[in-house]
Design a protein around this motif. Structure first.
Motif, PDB file in Angstrom:
ATOM      1  N   LEU A  90     -77.400 -51.292 -31.440  1.00 15.99           N
ATOM      2  CA  LEU A  90     -78.481 -50.359 -31.750  1.00 15.99           C
ATOM      3  C   LEU A  90     -79.767 -51.110 -32.047  1.00 15.99           C
ATOM      4  N   CYS A  91     -80.829 -50.667 -31.426  1.00 19.41           N
ATOM      5  CA  CYS A  91     -82.160 -51.162 -31.739  1.00 19.41           C
ATOM      6  C   CYS A  91     -82.837 -50.141 -32.646  1.00 19.41           C
ATOM      7  N   ALA A  92     -83.637 -50.600 -33.565  1.00 18.67           N
ATOM      8  CA  ALA A  92     -84.376 -49.696 -34.438  1.00 18.67           C
ATOM      9  C   ALA A  92     -85.766 -50.263 -34.690  1.00 18.67           C
ATOM     10  N   SER A  93     -86.663 -49.396 -35.120  1.00 19.22           N
ATOM     11  CA  SER A  93     -87.998 -49.853 -35.500  1.00 19.22           C
ATOM     12  C   SER A  93     -88.430 -49.135 -36.768  1.00 19.22           C
ATOM     13  N   SER A  94     -89.392 -49.721 -37.460  1.00 21.32           N
ATOM     14  CA  SER A  94     -89.999 -49.067 -38.616  1.00 21.32           C
ATOM     15  C   SER A  94     -91.456 -49.486 -38.684  1.00 21.32           C
ATOM     16  N   ARG A  95     -92.223 -48.763 -39.470  1.00 20.96           N
ATOM     17  CA  ARG A  95     -93.674 -48.946 -39.439  1.00 20.96           C
ATOM     18  C   ARG A  95     -94.111 -50.312 -39.937  1.00 20.96           C
ATOM     19  N   GLY A  96     -93.367 -50.943 -40.817  1.00 20.67           N
ATOM     20  CA  GLY A  96     -93.831 -52.203 -41.386  1.00 20.67           C
ATOM     21  C   GLY A  96     -94.523 -51.944 -42.701  1.00 20.67           C
ATOM     22  N   VAL A  97     -94.890 -52.994 -43.405  1.00 21.75           N
ATOM     23  CA  VAL A  97     -95.314 -52.849 -44.796  1.00 21.75           C
ATOM     24  C   VAL A  97     -96.818 -52.751 -44.983  1.00 21.75           C
ATOM     25  N   ALA A  98     -97.594 -52.953 -43.919  1.00 16.77           N
ATOM     26  CA  ALA A  98     -99.041 -53.009 -44.095  1.00 16.77           C
ATOM     27  C   ALA A  98     -99.617 -51.657 -44.487  1.00 16.77           C
ATOM     28  N   VAL A  99     -98.955 -50.595 -44.049  1.00 19.83           N
ATOM     29  CA  VAL A  99     -99.437 -49.253 -44.345  1.00 19.83           C
ATOM     30  C   VAL A  99     -98.387 -48.544 -45.196  1.00 19.83           C
ATOM     31  N   PRO A 100     -98.787 -47.938 -46.322  1.00 17.29           N
ATOM     32  CA  PRO A 100     -97.790 -47.238 -47.146  1.00 17.29           C
ATOM     33  C   PRO A 100     -97.093 -46.152 -46.328  1.00 17.29           C
ATOM     34  N   ASN A 101     -95.784 -46.155 -46.340  1.00 21.02           N
ATOM     35  CA  ASN A 101     -95.032 -45.155 -45.588  1.00 21.02           C
ATOM     36  C   ASN A 101     -93.607 -45.122 -46.103  1.00 21.02           C
ATOM     37  N   THR A 102     -92.857 -44.158 -45.603  1.00 19.90           N
ATOM     38  CA  THR A 102     -91.472 -44.032 -46.028  1.00 19.90           C
ATOM     39  C   THR A 102     -90.678 -45.269 -45.645  1.00 19.90           C
ATOM     40  N   GLY A 103     -90.970 -45.779 -44.472  1.00 16.88           N
ATOM     41  CA  GLY A 103     -90.314 -47.005 -44.031  1.00 16.88           C
ATOM     42  C   GLY A 103     -88.958 -46.795 -43.416  1.00 16.88           C
ATOM     43  N   GLU A 104     -88.656 -45.537 -43.027  1.00 19.87           N
ATOM     44  CA  GLU A 104     -87.325 -45.324 -42.482  1.00 19.87           C
ATOM     45  C   GLU A 104     -87.187 -45.936 -41.102  1.00 19.87           C
ATOM     46  N   LEU A 105     -85.937 -46.162 -40.718  1.00 18.45           N
ATOM     47  CA  LEU A 105     -85.637 -46.707 -39.405  1.00 18.45           C
ATOM     48  C   LEU A 105     -85.576 -45.578 -38.375  1.00 18.45           C
ATOM     49  N   PHE A 106     -86.111 -45.869 -37.197  1.00 19.19           N
ATOM     50  CA  PHE A 106     -85.973 -44.999 -36.036  1.00 19.19           C
ATOM     51  C   PHE A 106     -85.057 -45.735 -35.066  1.00 19.19           C
ATOM     52  N   PHE A 107     -83.945 -45.132 -34.728  1.00 18.00           N
ATOM     53  CA  PHE A 107     -82.958 -45.787 -33.889  1.00 18.00           C
ATOM     54  C   PHE A 107     -83.062 -45.343 -32.436  1.00 18.00           C
ATOM     55  N   GLY A 108     -82.753 -46.277 -31.535  1.00 26.65           N
ATOM     56  CA  GLY A 108     -82.489 -45.920 -30.156  1.00 26.65           C
ATOM     57  C   GLY A 108     -81.057 -45.426 -30.023  1.00 26.65           C
ATOM     58  N   GLU A 109     -80.701 -44.964 -28.822  1.00 32.83           N
ATOM     59  CA  GLU A 109     -79.354 -44.413 -28.611  1.00 32.83           C
ATOM     60  C   GLU A 109     -78.294 -45.493 -28.431  1.00 32.83           C
ATOM     61  N   GLY A 110     -78.738 -46.723 -28.291  1.00 37.67           N
ATOM     62  CA  GLY A 110     -77.783 -47.812 -28.246  1.00 37.67           C
ATOM     63  C   GLY A 110     -77.392 -48.233 -26.844  1.00 37.67           C
ATOM     64  N   SER A 111     -76.910 -49.455 -26.768  1.00 36.23           N
ATOM     65  CA  SER A 111     -76.328 -50.001 -25.535  1.00 36.23           C
ATOM     66  C   SER A 111     -74.874 -50.315 -25.839  1.00 36.23           C
ATOM     67  N   ARG A 112     -73.986 -49.660 -25.085  1.00 30.94           N
ATOM     68  CA  ARG A 112     -72.560 -49.876 -25.342  1.00 30.94           C
ATOM     69  C   ARG A 112     -72.096 -51.048 -24.489  1.00 30.94           C
ATOM     70  N   LEU A 113     -71.684 -52.115 -25.156  1.00 33.83           N
ATOM     71  CA  LEU A 113     -71.319 -53.362 -24.482  1.00 33.83           C
ATOM     72  C   LEU A 113     -69.814 -53.545 -24.488  1.00 33.83           C
ATOM     73  N   THR A 114     -69.285 -53.863 -23.316  1.00 35.72           N
ATOM     74  CA  THR A 114     -67.867 -54.214 -23.186  1.00 35.72           C
ATOM     75  C   THR A 114     -67.787 -55.621 -22.605  1.00 35.72           C
ATOM     76  N   VAL A 115     -67.096 -56.504 -23.309  1.00 35.62           N
ATOM     77  CA  VAL A 115     -66.912 -57.889 -22.849  1.00 35.62           C
ATOM     78  C   VAL A 115     -65.462 -58.055 -22.413  1.00 35.62           C
ATOM     79  N   LEU A 116     -65.307 -58.427 -21.152  1.00 34.01           N
ATOM     80  CA  LEU A 116     -63.946 -58.561 -20.602  1.00 34.01           C
ATOM     81  C   LEU A 116     -63.465 -59.995 -20.676  1.00 34.01           C
TER      82      LEU A 116
END
Lengths: 116, 109
Positions: A90-116
Protein backbone atom coordinates in the motif's frame (compact mmCIF):
# COMPACT_ATOMS: atom_id res chain seq x y z
CA UNK A 1 -8.37 14.92 -7.31
CA UNK A 2 -8.23 13.12 -3.97
CA UNK A 3 -6.74 9.88 -5.17
CA UNK A 4 -3.57 7.93 -4.67
CA UNK A 5 -3.03 5.77 -7.73
CA UNK A 6 -0.95 2.60 -7.65
CA UNK A 7 0.22 0.45 -10.53
CA UNK A 8 0.19 -2.37 -11.24
CA UNK A 9 -2.78 -3.69 -9.27
CA UNK A 10 -1.40 -7.23 -9.47
CA UNK A 11 2.14 -8.45 -10.02
CA UNK A 12 3.54 -11.96 -10.18
CA UNK A 13 7.31 -12.29 -10.22
CA UNK A 14 9.99 -14.87 -9.81
CA UNK A 15 12.72 -14.69 -7.19
CA UNK A 16 15.29 -13.56 -9.75
CA UNK A 17 13.17 -10.86 -11.37
CA UNK A 18 13.49 -7.11 -11.03
CA UNK A 19 10.23 -5.19 -10.97
CA UNK A 20 8.87 -1.89 -9.68
CA UNK A 21 5.71 -0.70 -8.01
CA UNK A 22 4.56 2.84 -8.74
CA UNK A 23 2.48 5.33 -6.81
CA UNK A 24 1.23 8.78 -7.80
CA UNK A 25 -0.73 11.52 -6.06
CA UNK A 26 -1.71 15.01 -7.22
CA UNK A 27 -3.02 16.39 -3.95
CA UNK A 28 0.13 18.39 -3.22
CA UNK A 29 0.98 16.09 -0.34
CA UNK A 30 4.60 16.23 0.79
CA UNK A 31 4.84 12.96 2.69
CA UNK A 32 4.57 9.58 0.98
CA UNK A 33 4.66 6.10 2.47
CA UNK A 34 5.03 2.44 1.65
CA UNK A 35 3.20 -0.10 3.81
CA UNK A 36 3.13 -3.88 3.52
CA UNK A 37 -0.01 -5.77 4.47
CA UNK A 38 -0.30 -9.53 4.78
CA UNK A 39 -3.71 -11.21 4.81
CA UNK A 40 -5.76 -10.46 7.93
CA UNK A 41 -2.92 -8.37 9.39
CA UNK A 42 -2.58 -4.61 9.85
CA UNK A 43 -0.44 -2.52 7.50
CA UNK A 44 3.25 -2.50 8.48
CA UNK A 45 5.27 0.64 7.89
CA UNK A 46 8.20 0.22 5.49
CA UNK A 47 9.38 3.64 4.29
CA UNK A 48 8.46 7.31 4.63
CA UNK A 49 9.52 10.12 2.34
CA UNK A 50 9.10 13.62 3.65
CA UNK A 51 9.63 16.49 1.18
CA UNK A 52 11.20 13.98 -1.23
CA UNK A 53 13.80 12.82 1.26
CA UNK A 54 13.81 9.37 2.84
CA UNK A 55 13.04 10.05 6.49
CA UNK A 56 12.12 6.61 7.79
CA UNK A 57 13.30 3.12 6.86
CA UNK A 58 11.85 0.53 9.21
CA UNK A 59 14.80 -1.84 8.83
CA UNK A 60 13.47 -3.10 5.54
CA UNK A 61 15.69 -5.64 3.67
CA UNK A 62 17.72 -4.12 0.85
CA UNK A 63 15.88 -6.20 -1.74
CA UNK A 64 13.25 -3.44 -1.40
CA UNK A 65 14.53 -0.10 -2.68
CA UNK A 66 12.33 3.01 -2.52
CA UNK A 67 12.67 6.03 -4.76
CA UNK A 68 10.92 9.39 -4.79
CA UNK A 69 11.63 11.08 -8.17
CA UNK A 70 9.46 14.11 -7.32
CA UNK A 71 6.80 15.21 -4.87
CA UNK A 72 4.03 13.39 -6.77
CA UNK A 73 5.70 10.04 -7.43
CA UNK A 74 6.91 7.18 -5.28
CA UNK A 75 8.42 3.94 -6.53
CA UNK A 76 9.35 0.70 -4.85
CA UNK A 77 11.99 -1.30 -6.71
CA UNK A 78 11.94 -5.03 -6.09
CA UNK A 79 14.85 -7.42 -6.65
CA UNK A 80 15.57 -10.96 -5.52
CA UNK A 81 12.42 -11.20 -3.45
CA UNK A 82 11.37 -14.22 -1.44
CA UNK A 83 7.98 -15.99 -1.46
CA UNK A 84 7.31 -14.61 2.04
CA UNK A 85 7.40 -11.10 0.54
CA UNK A 86 4.09 -11.85 -1.15
CA UNK A 87 1.64 -9.30 0.23
CA UNK A 88 -0.44 -6.25 -0.57
CA UNK A 89 1.80 -3.19 -0.87
CA UNK A 90 0.00 0.00 0.00
CA UNK A 91 1.14 3.48 -0.88
CA UNK A 92 -0.14 6.41 1.13
CA UNK A 93 0.34 10.16 1.28
CA UNK A 94 -0.30 12.93 3.78
CA UNK A 95 -0.09 16.69 3.67
CA UNK A 96 3.14 17.04 5.63
CA UNK A 97 3.88 19.26 8.60
CA UNK A 98 4.39 22.67 7.01
CA UNK A 99 0.69 23.44 7.02
CA UNK A 100 -1.51 22.72 10.06
CA UNK A 101 -3.82 19.85 9.15
CA UNK A 102 -5.28 16.63 10.41
CA UNK A 103 -2.40 14.75 8.87
CA UNK A 104 -4.33 11.63 8.04
CA UNK A 105 -3.07 9.12 5.53
CA UNK A 106 -4.69 8.76 2.12
CA UNK A 107 -4.16 5.25 0.81
CA UNK A 108 -4.02 3.86 -2.69
CA UNK A 109 -5.79 0.58 -3.47
CA UNK A 110 -2.55 -1.32 -3.32
CA UNK A 111 -0.47 -3.59 -5.50
CA UNK A 112 -0.95 -7.26 -4.77
CA UNK A 113 2.42 -8.97 -5.17
CA UNK A 114 2.96 -12.70 -5.55
CA UNK A 115 6.54 -14.03 -5.51
CA UNK A 116 6.96 -17.50 -6.93
CA UNK B 1 5.96 -3.27 17.82
CA UNK B 2 3.92 -0.63 19.53
CA UNK B 3 1.70 -3.08 21.45
CA UNK B 4 -1.56 -1.76 20.07
CA UNK B 5 -4.34 -4.20 20.84
CA UNK B 6 -7.84 -4.53 19.49
CA UNK B 7 -10.44 -7.30 19.74
CA UNK B 8 -10.11 -9.61 16.75
CA UNK B 9 -13.76 -9.79 15.77
CA UNK B 10 -17.14 -8.40 16.85
CA UNK B 11 -20.70 -8.94 15.72
CA UNK B 12 -23.53 -6.43 16.04
CA UNK B 13 -27.04 -5.93 14.70
CA UNK B 14 -28.15 -3.42 12.09
CA UNK B 15 -29.39 -0.23 13.75
CA UNK B 16 -27.50 -0.87 16.98
CA UNK B 17 -24.51 0.91 18.53
CA UNK B 18 -21.12 -0.78 18.78
CA UNK B 19 -17.93 0.26 20.58
CA UNK B 20 -14.57 -0.96 19.30
CA UNK B 21 -11.73 -0.61 21.79
CA UNK B 22 -8.05 0.01 21.21
CA UNK B 23 -5.51 -0.27 24.02
CA UNK B 24 -1.83 0.51 23.88
CA UNK B 25 1.28 0.37 26.03
CA UNK B 26 3.28 3.23 24.62
CA UNK B 27 3.62 7.00 24.89
CA UNK B 28 4.97 9.93 22.92
CA UNK B 29 2.48 9.74 20.10
CA UNK B 30 0.80 12.92 18.87
CA UNK B 31 -2.42 11.51 17.48
CA UNK B 32 -4.60 8.42 17.50
CA UNK B 33 -6.40 7.66 14.25
CA UNK B 34 -9.18 5.28 13.24
CA UNK B 35 -9.43 3.77 9.76
CA UNK B 36 -12.01 1.56 8.08
CA UNK B 37 -10.92 -1.15 5.67
CA UNK B 38 -13.35 -3.18 3.60
CA UNK B 39 -12.08 -6.55 2.42
CA UNK B 40 -9.77 -6.16 -0.55
CA UNK B 41 -9.76 -2.37 -0.34
CA UNK B 42 -7.47 0.34 1.01
CA UNK B 43 -7.98 1.78 4.51
CA UNK B 44 -9.96 5.02 4.66
CA UNK B 45 -9.74 7.63 7.41
CA UNK B 46 -12.62 7.89 9.88
CA UNK B 47 -11.64 9.95 12.90
CA UNK B 48 -8.75 11.06 15.06
CA UNK B 49 -7.93 12.39 18.51
CA UNK B 50 -5.04 14.53 19.59
CA UNK B 51 -6.36 15.50 23.01
CA UNK B 52 -8.27 13.41 25.50
CA UNK B 53 -11.99 13.39 25.01
CA UNK B 54 -14.67 12.63 22.49
CA UNK B 55 -14.62 13.64 18.83
CA UNK B 56 -17.93 13.26 17.02
CA UNK B 57 -18.24 12.94 13.28
CA UNK B 58 -21.71 11.95 12.13
CA UNK B 59 -22.40 8.30 13.00
CA UNK B 60 -18.81 7.82 14.10
CA UNK B 61 -17.23 9.09 17.31
CA UNK B 62 -13.80 8.43 18.75
CA UNK B 63 -12.61 8.78 22.31
CA UNK B 64 -9.11 8.96 23.74
CA UNK B 65 -7.82 8.68 27.31
CA UNK B 66 -4.05 8.96 27.39
CA UNK B 67 -3.87 8.39 31.14
CA UNK B 68 -5.72 5.09 30.77
CA UNK B 69 -3.98 4.07 27.56
CA UNK B 70 -7.07 3.45 25.49
CA UNK B 71 -9.30 4.71 22.76
CA UNK B 72 -12.59 3.57 21.34
CA UNK B 73 -14.52 4.05 18.14
CA UNK B 74 -18.28 4.30 18.54
CA UNK B 75 -20.48 3.48 15.57
CA UNK B 76 -24.16 4.43 15.84
CA UNK B 77 -27.16 3.36 13.75
CA UNK B 78 -25.19 0.49 12.28
CA UNK B 79 -25.69 -0.27 8.62
CA UNK B 80 -24.81 -3.42 6.70
CA UNK B 81 -22.15 -1.47 4.81
CA UNK B 82 -20.32 -0.91 8.12
CA UNK B 83 -19.17 -4.54 7.98
CA UNK B 84 -15.43 -4.04 7.65
CA UNK B 85 -12.19 -4.08 9.62
CA UNK B 86 -11.49 -1.14 11.87
CA UNK B 87 -7.89 -0.19 12.55
CA UNK B 88 -6.57 2.17 15.16
CA UNK B 89 -3.21 3.77 14.52
CA UNK B 90 -0.82 5.83 16.60
CA UNK B 91 1.09 8.65 14.95
CA UNK B 92 4.57 9.75 15.99
CA UNK B 93 6.41 12.84 14.73
CA UNK B 94 3.56 13.65 12.33
CA UNK B 95 4.49 11.05 9.74
CA UNK B 96 5.11 7.73 11.47
CA UNK B 97 1.91 5.70 11.79
CA UNK B 98 1.71 2.32 13.50
CA UNK B 99 -1.45 0.28 13.17
CA UNK B 100 -3.18 -1.98 15.65
CA UNK B 101 -4.17 -5.51 14.84
CA UNK B 102 -7.60 -4.50 13.58
CA UNK B 103 -11.14 -5.51 14.53
CA UNK B 104 -13.37 -7.25 12.03
CA UNK B 105 -16.94 -6.04 12.53
CA UNK B 106 -19.79 -8.19 11.24
CA UNK B 107 -23.15 -6.40 11.01
CA UNK B 108 -26.11 -8.76 10.79
CA UNK B 109 -29.70 -7.93 9.82
Amino acid sequence: DTEVTQTPKHLVMGMTNKKSLKCEQHMGHRAMYWYKQKAKKPPELMFVYSYEKLSINESVPSRFSPECPNSSLLNLHLHALQPEDSALYLCASSRGVAVPNTGELFFGEGSRLTVL
Amino acid sequence: GQNIDQPTEMTATEGAIVQINCTYQTSGFNGLFWYQQHAGEAPTFLSYNVLDGLEEKGRFSSFLSRSKGYSYLLLKELQMKDSASYLCALRYNFNKFYFGSGTKLNVKP
